[in-house]
Structures are given as structure tokens and as C-alpha cells.
Motif scaffolding. Structure first.
Motif, PDB file in Angstrom:
ATOM      1  N   LEU A  83       0.455  -1.089   0.098  1.00  0.00           N
ATOM      2  CA  LEU A  83       0.081   0.131  -0.073  1.00  0.00           C
ATOM      3  C   LEU A  83       0.299   0.592   0.023  1.00  0.00           C
ATOM      4  CD1 LEU A  83      -2.564  -1.092   2.559  1.00  0.00           C
ATOM      5  CD2 LEU A  83      -3.075  -1.078   0.601  1.00  0.00           C
ATOM      6  N   LEU A  84       0.334   2.455  -0.588  1.00  0.00           N
ATOM      7  CA  LEU A  84       1.290   3.501  -0.778  1.00  0.00           C
ATOM      8  C   LEU A  84      -0.015   4.272  -0.541  1.00  0.00           C
ATOM      9  CD1 LEU A  84       4.078   4.887  -1.596  1.00  0.00           C
ATOM     10  CD2 LEU A  84       1.961   4.887  -3.348  1.00  0.00           C
ATOM     11  N   LEU A  85       0.689   5.450   0.729  1.00  0.00           N
ATOM     12  CA  LEU A  85      -0.049   6.421   1.450  1.00  0.00           C
ATOM     13  C   LEU A  85       0.566   8.010   0.992  1.00  0.00           C
ATOM     14  CD1 LEU A  85      -1.734   7.148   3.955  1.00  0.00           C
ATOM     15  CD2 LEU A  85       0.457   7.647   5.319  1.00  0.00           C
ATOM     16  N   SER A  86       0.020   8.796   0.355  1.00  0.00           N
ATOM     17  CA  SER A  86      -0.316  10.014  -0.426  1.00  0.00           C
ATOM     18  C   SER A  86      -0.801  11.360   0.474  1.00  0.00           C
ATOM     19  CB  SER A  86      -0.888  10.029  -1.868  1.00  0.00           C
ATOM     20  OG  SER A  86      -1.610   9.558  -1.627  1.00  0.00           O
ATOM     21  N   ALA A  87      -0.133  12.020   0.653  1.00  0.00           N
ATOM     22  CA  ALA A  87      -0.537  13.595   1.026  1.00  0.00           C
ATOM     23  C   ALA A  87      -0.986  14.980   0.192  1.00  0.00           C
ATOM     24  CB  ALA A  87       0.191  13.989   2.441  1.00  0.00           C
ATOM     25  N   GLY A  88      -1.955  14.986  -0.191  1.00  0.00           N
ATOM     26  CA  GLY A  88      -1.606  16.254  -0.692  1.00  0.00           C
ATOM     27  C   GLY A  88      -2.401  17.565  -0.523  1.00  0.00           C
ATOM     28  N   LEU A  89      -1.845  18.562  -0.912  1.00  0.00           N
ATOM     29  CA  LEU A  89      -2.295  19.429  -1.161  1.00  0.00           C
ATOM     30  C   LEU A  89      -3.874  20.012  -1.423  1.00  0.00           C
ATOM     31  CD1 LEU A  89       0.927  21.421  -2.451  1.00  0.00           C
ATOM     32  CD2 LEU A  89       0.463  20.879  -0.449  1.00  0.00           C
ATOM     33  N   ASP A  90      -4.394  19.218  -1.463  1.00  0.00           N
ATOM     34  CA  ASP A  90      -6.013  19.349  -1.614  1.00  0.00           C
ATOM     35  C   ASP A  90      -6.553  19.406   0.200  1.00  0.00           C
ATOM     36  OD1 ASP A  90      -5.039  17.243  -1.445  1.00  0.00           O
ATOM     37  OD2 ASP A  90      -6.746  16.439  -3.998  1.00  0.00           O
ATOM     38  N   GLY A  91      -5.901  18.783   0.218  1.00  0.00           N
ATOM     39  CA  GLY A  91      -5.945  18.580   2.022  1.00  0.00           C
ATOM     40  C   GLY A  91      -6.773  16.808   2.167  1.00  0.00           C
ATOM     41  N   LYS A  92      -6.604  16.047   1.412  1.00  0.00           N
ATOM     42  CA  LYS A  92      -6.612  14.478   1.056  1.00  0.00           C
ATOM     43  C   LYS A  92      -5.350  13.879   1.636  1.00  0.00           C
ATOM     44  CE  LYS A  92      -9.768  15.815  -2.500  1.00  0.00           C
ATOM     45  NZ  LYS A  92     -10.391  15.439  -4.017  1.00  0.00           N
ATOM     46  N   VAL A  93      -5.913  13.114   1.968  1.00  0.00           N
ATOM     47  CA  VAL A  93      -5.029  11.443   2.131  1.00  0.00           C
ATOM     48  C   VAL A  93      -5.795  10.055   1.356  1.00  0.00           C
ATOM     49  CG1 VAL A  93      -3.857  10.405   3.947  1.00  0.00           C
ATOM     50  CG2 VAL A  93      -3.846  12.944   4.436  1.00  0.00           C
ATOM     51  N   LYS A  94      -4.478   9.698   0.490  1.00  0.00           N
ATOM     52  CA  LYS A  94      -5.140   8.495   0.455  1.00  0.00           C
ATOM     53  C   LYS A  94      -3.970   7.303   0.406  1.00  0.00           C
ATOM     54  CE  LYS A  94      -7.716  11.345  -3.433  1.00  0.00           C
ATOM     55  NZ  LYS A  94      -9.043  10.571  -2.735  1.00  0.00           N
ATOM     56  N   LEU A  95      -5.137   6.190   0.140  1.00  0.00           N
ATOM     57  CA  LEU A  95      -4.089   4.635   0.646  1.00  0.00           C
ATOM     58  C   LEU A  95      -4.292   4.487  -1.124  1.00  0.00           C
ATOM     59  CD1 LEU A  95      -2.705   3.312   2.251  1.00  0.00           C
ATOM     60  CD2 LEU A  95      -4.009   1.934   3.313  1.00  0.00           C
ATOM     61  N   TRP A  96      -3.224   3.572  -1.356  1.00  0.00           N
ATOM     62  CA  TRP A  96      -2.821   3.398  -2.914  1.00  0.00           C
ATOM     63  C   TRP A  96      -2.810   1.862  -3.088  1.00  0.00           C
ATOM     64  CZ3 TRP A  96      -5.073   6.220  -6.597  1.00  0.00           C
ATOM     65  CH2 TRP A  96      -5.135   8.078  -6.446  1.00  0.00           C
ATOM     66  N   ASP A  97      -3.718   0.948  -4.092  1.00  0.00           N
ATOM     67  CA  ASP A  97      -2.622  -0.687  -4.010  1.00  0.00           C
ATOM     68  C   ASP A  97      -1.764   0.067  -4.846  1.00  0.00           C
ATOM     69  OD1 ASP A  97      -2.866  -3.309  -3.849  1.00  0.00           O
ATOM     70  OD2 ASP A  97      -4.675  -4.126  -5.274  1.00  0.00           O
ATOM     71  N   VAL A  98      -0.501  -0.821  -4.509  1.00  0.00           N
ATOM     72  CA  VAL A  98       0.309  -0.979  -5.205  1.00  0.00           C
ATOM     73  C   VAL A  98       0.906  -2.503  -5.442  1.00  0.00           C
ATOM     74  CG1 VAL A  98       2.778  -1.022  -5.367  1.00  0.00           C
ATOM     75  CG2 VAL A  98       1.504   0.353  -3.722  1.00  0.00           C
ATOM     76  N   TYR A  99       0.077  -3.375  -5.223  1.00  0.00           N
ATOM     77  CA  TYR A  99       0.873  -5.095  -5.966  1.00  0.00           C
ATOM     78  C   TYR A  99      -0.678  -5.365  -6.817  1.00  0.00           C
ATOM     79  CZ  TYR A  99       4.561  -5.206  -3.621  1.00  0.00           C
ATOM     80  OH  TYR A  99       5.821  -4.499  -2.058  1.00  0.00           O
ATOM     81  N   GLY A 100      -1.667  -5.160  -6.642  1.00  0.00           N
ATOM     82  CA  GLY A 100      -3.201  -5.706  -7.204  1.00  0.00           C
ATOM     83  C   GLY A 100      -4.114  -5.173  -8.203  1.00  0.00           C
ATOM     84  N   SER A 101      -4.823  -3.875  -8.145  1.00  0.00           N
ATOM     85  CA  SER A 101      -5.806  -3.156  -8.974  1.00  0.00           C
ATOM     86  C   SER A 101      -5.407  -1.674  -9.562  1.00  0.00           C
ATOM     87  CB  SER A 101      -7.692  -3.065  -8.456  1.00  0.00           C
ATOM     88  OG  SER A 101      -7.091  -1.947  -7.163  1.00  0.00           O
TER      89      SER A 101
END
Length: 575
Positions: A297-315
Motif C-alpha cells: 500500500l502507498l500513502l499519499s499526502a495532497g495539497l488538496d487536504g486529502k490523504v489517500k491510500l493506493w493499492d500497489v501490487y493488485g488493481s
């Protein structure tokens, strides 16, 4: 005749020897021309000049001269040279009459022959009543504004104008007009324009929606709900799960890493191609963090005020969105097990999240902006974290009590980074005051202070996998290395990495899991890779983003894959 007679006498006396004439006789014998007499007509040459091999009058030559000519072909009289410029001048012509005569930023403005009293009267009349006399004296300016404006002459005196209607009077007229229109309309008709529109007399027919139309409307409403999930809720923290199910058929969590994933190799290799893009942030991405240990999983911090968690190995899609900041997110940090993470933003809040459920466990705030957050590296102290603040202090928070239990206050500027060393017993901090300070954890007194006039601010710091060195991103376009082995803290001049451009940007620096390569983004969207060995040369450069490449992270399991983030709002995966 006298000459002929003399010639004849000489011819008769051929026998006598000739006598040589004197100079006076020779001069008297030549014909004389009277130069005082001229047969040419008298010509008045006053005011004539020679122009083009012809004699012309000065006025005619002036007409032949071009208005834009830089060279005068005649010697003009002084009164004409100093005469005022006549005629209109083009305001944008560089070499015409307007050159050198500009008295306004758009050209040359000439004064009109109008008395100030008349100008002020018409000026105030126009702005107060909406109309006034034209400057030419013919007609009215602004009559279309009020059709009732009529000019009245007071027996030859100055012109006067009728009083303009007030706002209350105009509103009363509009209301009366609307009432008259409402009375004239037949209430039984569905439209009010039935007199002009031939189809207006027809009654409105309301058709029922078909099944396809109802299905389309349902899809549109669902799309609106999904779009609302991307908006930051200012009322409170919220979360949205974007996957299919949070639990599988065996009741296992969606966060579990794949069991068949193992470390590919102990040696890392440089990435060569762009393999995937994660796009979901509407503004720039400030930081990315892989899930500890597995990197699935990959966690990202955006300047739009959102924190998102992304799938790396799957979809490769977004799995969950965490909406808890009203402004841009500055930094994020996973706990050792990845079950929780911290986020800090420019809204002056630090939030502790549950990674799986997306719920906010706790919130921390002192009214200042926190620039960095860092969990304690020990497993038995995961309830403690440090945060560098805008008010020049480092705060130590305890998640069990929910309060700040310690303050480290020696810096003279905002604290940019906090990095634990020596297995969490000490930590290093950098600040905008261009100093490096080493602290003993839990003791608010610095044990080492490094400052030099040649030093620059260091907004990003990371630890080498050997735990013997610190890599610091300096704003003079260098990555500096400091040795932290055996309690010593010393600069390593022979390990300085150059070639990128980071002045003015807090571009993060990182290393490969085996410590063989050092990487960093730069302000032009590039990602640089250096060799950690003796040469410290650039071994690869990739054009990663269109804007600033602010962050980069190496996958802990896949030895040749790197994730980069930039201010173009994209996260890219390289292999």
C-alpha cells in the motif's frame, strides 16, 4: 569698315615691309562686348530653393517633404523650424510627428479649447443625471440612458434638463407595469406569452420517465455522491472506502498483504521505465510513504487536504480516502505495524488515523502549523511521536494522554525535520535558522549544536540503511552527508551529491533499501540517482513530473521500483 579699309591699304602697299603693331593697337583692333547689357528676362529668385535639380518654391518643397522623413533636404527658415506642430499625430507611430511629443502614456493629448466652467458643468451633469451636452455642442450624450430626457431652453439662457426619476419612482413604475401585465394574462393558460407565441395555448404535457431514463438518473446521483467523497468536509473528519468489500469471504481485512510476495533480491537496480500512474489528487502531492515492511500500500499526502491510500501490487486503484484537513497536508508517517498513521496539515492540526477503518483516533493542536511528524522507532513506544512546529519548538506528544508532554525549545526558526538516531535514544532536528541540533530523547537540552556561516537550510533529512549516516538536502543544491557512528556527529566532505536544482523547494532525499543508491527530486520535475560509492556520480536521471518532483520512495520489497510524487498532482511508479 575701318578695318576693311585698313586691310585694303595694306594690300596695295605690298612692296613695303610690314610693321609690328603695338599692344595698344592690338587691343584697340579686337571687338569689344558690352557686358552691362542683358537680354534675359528678370526672374524673382526670392524664396526659391534647388530641389531635385529644379528651382522650386519653399512652400512647394515643404509639401514634397514626407511627414516621417528624418532628413530635411532644405534649409528651413528659423520661424518655420520653431513653429508648433500642426495636425493630428498617430499616438503609436514611433518615427512620426508623435515622436518626442508624448505627454501621456498612450500618446500626445492636446488641450481642448473649452472653459473649465462649462466642462465641470457638463461633467457633473452627466454623472448625476446620466446625460449631458456633447462636447461639440451638437446633440446630447447619454440620452439613451433616459428616454424622458428633453433639453429645454430658458429663453436663450443656459440649457436645463428635466429631473431624472428616482429609484423609488422607477420601482413603482415597474410594479405598476407588472400588475397591468398580470391582469392582461389569462390565468387558465400555462404561459404568459400566448399572444406572441402560437404554441403557448397548448397545455403542458408531463411525460413519465422510462426505465432507461430512471436508470440514468440513478447513475448520475451515484456519480454525484462519489464526487462528494473527494471534497474535504470542513465539519469533521470523514473517510470513504473505494474498494469492493472491506472484508473478503473469509472475513479477512482488505489491508492484509499478499502472502506470495517476497523480496525479489538483496541488490537494488535502477528503474528504467514508467509503469503506472496514480491520479486522484486535485492539487500537488507533498509526500508518499510505502506500507512498512511489505510496501503493498502507498500513502499519499495532497495539497488538496486529502490523504489517500493506493493499492500497489493488485488493481493499482485508490482504496481509501481520509478527509480530515481543511488545507493542504504537509507530512504523513506510518506506525511500525502500519495500523495507524499520522498526518499534519496547514490547518494547524495533527490527526492520528486508523488505517483500516479510516476513523480519527485523536487530534492534536497548539494553534500553530506543524511541519513534520515522526513516530518513535521503538515498538514499545509507539504511543509517542515528535512534531516540528512553526513556533520554533519541537513538541513530544503522548497518544495515551492526548497532550504534549515535552517541549524542545532552542531553535531560532521553524523546525523542518525530526530524525531519530541511535535506536531512538537521540534525535536530530533541522530548522530555518540553518543549524543542526542533536537532542537526547526526553531531555529538553541540546547535546550538540552545528552551525556555520556557509551552511544553508536543510528541509529534508533521511537515514542511510546502515544507520551510520544522515543524508540532508541542502538548499544550495547539494545533498550533504553526516556520520553518526559511535556517538560522533561529523560532516563527510567526500560524500556530497550535486547536480540537481532544489533551491527554494523542500525536495525529499531517500536511498535504496541496500544503501547502494541515493535519490532526490528537483525543482524541474526530474529524479536524480547517485551512486553511494566513492565517485558520487549521477548514474541516472529521469524526467518524472511536469512540475516540482517533491518526493520519492523506494519499494521495500521490489528492488527496482520507485514511486515519485510531484506538484502536478500525480504519483508515478517506475521500474
Amino acid at each position: 569698315m575701318d578695318l576693311l579699309t585698313q586691310y585694303g591699304d595694306d594690300a596695295d602697299d605690298l612692296g613695303a615691309p610690314p610693321e609690328s603693331p603695338t599692344a595698344g593697337e592690338v587691343a584697340a583692333s579686337q571687338p569689344q562686348i558690352n557686358l552691362t547689357v542683358s537680354a534675359a528676362p528678370q526672374v524673382d529668385t526670392t524664396g526659391m530653393v534647388l530641389y531635385d535639380n529644379q528651382a522650386r518654391a519653399i512652400g512647394e518643397v515643404q509639401r514634397l517633404q514626407s511627414a516621417g522623413a528624418r532628413k530635411v533636404m532644405i534649409n528651413m527658415p528659423a520661424d518655420q523650424m520653431h513653429a508648433p506642430v500642426l495636425g493630428p499625430a498617430h499616438p503609436f507611430q514611433k518615427d512620426g510627428l508623435a515622436a518626442g511629443y508624448k505627454n501621456h502614456f498612450v500618446g500626445h493629448v492636446e488641450d481642448a479649447h473649452m472653459h473649465p466652467y462649462h466642462f465641470e458643468r457638463e461633467y457633473h451633469s452627466f454623472h448625476a443625471l446620466g446625460y449631458g451636452e456633447a462636447p461639440s455642442g451638437i446633440g446630447v450624450v447619454g440620452r439613451a440612458v433616459d428616454e424622458d430626457a428633453v433639453q429645454v431652453d430658458n429663453e436663450g439662457g443656459p440649457s436645463a434638463w428635466k429631473r431624472r426619476k428616482t429609484t423609488a419612482e422607477r420601482k413603482a413604475e415597474q410594479a405598476a407595469r407588472a400588475n397591468r401585465l398580470a391582469e392582461s394574462v389569462d390565468p387558465s393558460q400555462p404561459f404568459r406569452l400566448q399572444e406572441r407565441q402560437p404554441w403557448a395555448n397548448k397545455e403542458r404535457e408531463v411525460a413519465e420517465l422510462t426505465e432507461e431514463q430512471k436508470e440514468y438518473i440513478a447513475k448520475m446521483e451515484a456519480a454525484k455522491m462519489e464526487a462528494a467523497a473527494g471534497a474535504v468536509d470542513t465539519k469533521g473528519p470523514t473517510t470513504f472506502f473505494h474498494g469492493k468489500d472491506e472484508k473478503d469471504y473469509q472475513g479477512r481485512s482488505w489491508m492484509l498483504p499478499p502472502k506470495d510476495k517476497r523480496r525479489e533480491s538483496d541488490n537494488c537496480f535502477l528503474p528504467k521505465r514508467w509503469v503506472h500512474t496514480w491520479a486522484g489528487h486535485t492539487k500537488g502531492v507533498n509526500a508518499v510513504r510505502f506500507f512498512p515492511g511489505t510496501g503493498h500500500l502507498l500513502l499519499s499526502a495532497g495539497l488538496d487536504g486529502k490523504v489517500k491510500l493506493w493499492d500497489v501490487y493488485g488493481s493499482g486503484k485508490c482504496m481509501r480516502s481520509y478527509l480530515g484537513h481543511s488545507k493542504g497536508v504537509r507530512d504523513v508517517c506510518f506506525s511500525n505495524d502500519g495500523r495507524r498513521f499520522l498526518s499534519t496539515g496547514y490547518d494547524r492540526n495533527i490527526r492520528l488515523w486508523d488505517t483500516e477503518t479510516g476513523q480519527v483516533i485523536q487530534s492534536f493542536s497548539t494553534g500553530k502549523v506543524y511541519y513534520c511528524v515522526k513516530f518513535h522507532p521503538s515498538d514499545d513506544r509507539q504511543n509517542v511521536f515528535l512534531s516540528g512546529c512553526q513556533d520554533k519548538r519541537i513538541y513530544q506528544f503522548d497518544t495515551d494522554s492526548g497532550e504534549a508532554v515535552q517541549e524542545y525549545n532552542y531553535h531560532l526558526g521553524p523546525v523542518n525535520t525530526v530524525t531519530f538516531i541511535d535506536e531512538g535514544r537521540q534525535f536530530v532536528s533541522t530548522s530555518d535558522d540553518k543549524t543542526i541540533r542533536v537532542w537526547e530523547f526526553g531531555i529538553p537540552v541540546q547535546i550538540k549544536y552545528i552551525a556555520d556561516p556557509s551552511m544553508h537550510s536543510m528541509p529534508a533529512v533521511t537515514t542511510h540503511p546502515s544507520n551510520n549516516y544522515l543524508l540532508m538536502q541542502s538548499l544550495d543544491n547539494q545533498v550533504l552527508t553526516y556520520m553518526i557512528k559511535d556517538g560522533r556527529f561529523k560532516s563527510q566532505k567526500n560524500k556530497t551529491f550535486k547536480g540537481h536544482n532544489t533551491a527554494g523547494y523542500a525536495c525529499q532525499v531517500n536511498t535504496s533499501p541496500d544503501g547502494k543508491y541515493v535519490m532526490s527530486g528537483d525543482s524541474e520535475g526530474r529524479c536524480f540517482f547517485w551512486e553511494w560509492g566513492a565517485p558520487q556520480k549521477i548514474v541516472r536521471t529521469i524526467k518524472a513530473h511536469d512540475a516540482v518532483c517533491i518526493g520519492c520512495e523506494w519499494n521495500p520489497l521490489e528492488s527496482s521500483k520507485v514511486a515519485t510524487c510531484g506538484w502536478d498532482g500525480l504519483i508515478k511508479y517506475w521500474d
